[in-house]
Motif scaffolding. Sequence first.
Motif, PDB file in Angstrom:
ATOM      1  N   GLU A   1      19.537  22.342   1.459  1.00 49.75           N
ATOM      2  CA  GLU A   1      20.995  22.509   1.443  1.00 49.75           C
ATOM      3  C   GLU A   1      21.442  23.967   1.257  1.00 49.75           C
ATOM      4  O   GLU A   1      22.382  24.416   1.894  1.00 49.75           O
ATOM      5  CB  GLU A   1      21.578  21.611   0.340  1.00 49.75           C
ATOM      6  N   ARG A   2      20.700  24.730   0.399  1.00 55.75           N
ATOM      7  CA  ARG A   2      21.181  26.101   0.128  1.00 55.75           C
ATOM      8  C   ARG A   2      21.091  26.987   1.376  1.00 55.75           C
ATOM      9  O   ARG A   2      21.970  27.780   1.665  1.00 55.75           O
ATOM     10  CB  ARG A   2      20.364  26.731  -1.036  1.00 55.75           C
TER      11      ARG A   2
ATOM     12  N   ARG B   1      23.895  25.870   3.827  1.00 56.16           N
ATOM     13  CA  ARG B   1      25.242  26.299   3.455  1.00 56.16           C
ATOM     14  C   ARG B   1      25.526  27.691   4.019  1.00 56.16           C
ATOM     15  O   ARG B   1      26.593  27.970   4.557  1.00 56.16           O
ATOM     16  CB  ARG B   1      25.365  26.308   1.924  1.00 56.16           C
TER      17      ARG B   1
ATOM     18  N   CYS C   1      28.135  19.778   4.146  1.00 56.52           N
ATOM     19  CA  CYS C   1      26.847  20.479   4.191  1.00 56.52           C
ATOM     20  C   CYS C   1      25.742  19.581   3.617  1.00 56.52           C
ATOM     21  O   CYS C   1      24.648  19.500   4.175  1.00 56.52           O
ATOM     22  CB  CYS C   1      26.986  21.778   3.395  1.00 56.52           C
ATOM     23  N   GLU C   2      26.057  18.891   2.516  1.00 62.18           N
ATOM     24  CA  GLU C   2      25.047  18.036   1.865  1.00 62.18           C
ATOM     25  C   GLU C   2      24.598  16.929   2.807  1.00 62.18           C
ATOM     26  O   GLU C   2      23.401  16.641   2.935  1.00 62.18           O
ATOM     27  CB  GLU C   2      25.603  17.405   0.575  1.00 62.18           C
TER      28      GLU C   2
END
Length: 354
Positions: A61-62, A65, A50-51
């Motif tokens: 990123e959040r 995710r 994901c990063e």
Amino acid sequence: MNKTIDEVKLNSLLGQMLSDLGGAASVAMVRMGDSLGLYKVLHEKGAMTCEDLAAAAGVHERYLREWLAHQAASNYVVYDPGNKTFSLPPEQAMLFAVEDSPVTMLGAFDSVLAWTENQPKVQAAFKTGGGVAWGDQAPCLFCAVARFFRPGYLQNLVPTWLPALSNGVLGKLKAGARVADVGCGHGWSTVLMAQAFPNSSFFGFDFHPGSIEQARAHADNHNVTNVQFRVGTAKDYPESNLDLVAFFDCLHDMGDPAGAAAHVKQSLKPDGSWMIVEPMAGDKLEDNMNPLGRIYYAASTLVCVPTSLAQDVGAALGAQAGEAKLREVIMAGGFRNVRRAAETPFNMVLEASV
Ligand SMILES: C[S@@+](CC[C@H](N)C(=O)[O-])C[C@H]1O[C@@H](n2cnc3c(N)ncnc32)[C@H](O)[C@@H]1O
């Protein structure tokens, strides 16, 4: 009413609802993945954490995710818990990342959003019986429709559908024919034909000025010079002496399809042909109780029927008219021969001549 509930039937229906609601909830998610380029980055770069995907796509990123979790739960991307990577297998890429793939679904997701946006206007029309004009639909409908139909035309029009026509149409196109594409929308079908047959002249007509503007832009972007796009209705477009007239997924949207058929007849040369591409459908409601019929009936309720009812006559054939009804309308315009020249799971291609 004291009716016994069949638990098995109820559970099966609930299972279907979970699946249906999951699909409905995916519309915004898929469109974000498309607009933010997430599918394309995954397709190009392969499995990523994901990063890494957040960095490559330039998103936070959040949010990503959560989006990836939804996509993995939907089987739209595949999650590898061992190394915590997400990937887009080639089959999923054909649906979500490859714009020219024959099975790209992105235009379909765009369309569902546009249909949903149109709900209040159509809901009001249920009470009045009036129409909702094509130009009053949600603004993203026109691009969505063009994107939805384009892969089918790209895949089939030049390689399969035109060669399937009789009356020497292919030879005429190669030598130099006069062709009208009526109800051309954003003009992808017209541009594809114009590119394939540079000796022929193509005239695209649509009654929606915004679509004609877009069609002109597409022709310019593709440096196609043997095509002209003009605003015109199916009953009054000015071109005549035509070898071929084509209607792509639009006859059933018209208010007066029989009137359009009569106008097509008088615009053709005596040995000219009319190609009518329409959504695949059986003639009876019970023939269309399948996943495709289900989607087309929704489109028909929210777009096709209101579009037709907003016009003169308001025949409202609906997107699942079926060949028998289409044949009736075509023949009412003075055509004597109608045959099914080709078909795909999504479309039937009818050919009419006098
Ligand atoms: C479903 S869209 C199909 C557009 C295009 N042929 C395609 O396949 O992408 C239907 C099109 O028919 C056009 N249309 C509907 N009624 C019409 C009429 N009476 N005369 C001309 N165009 C019409 C609409 O403006 C719209 O562009």
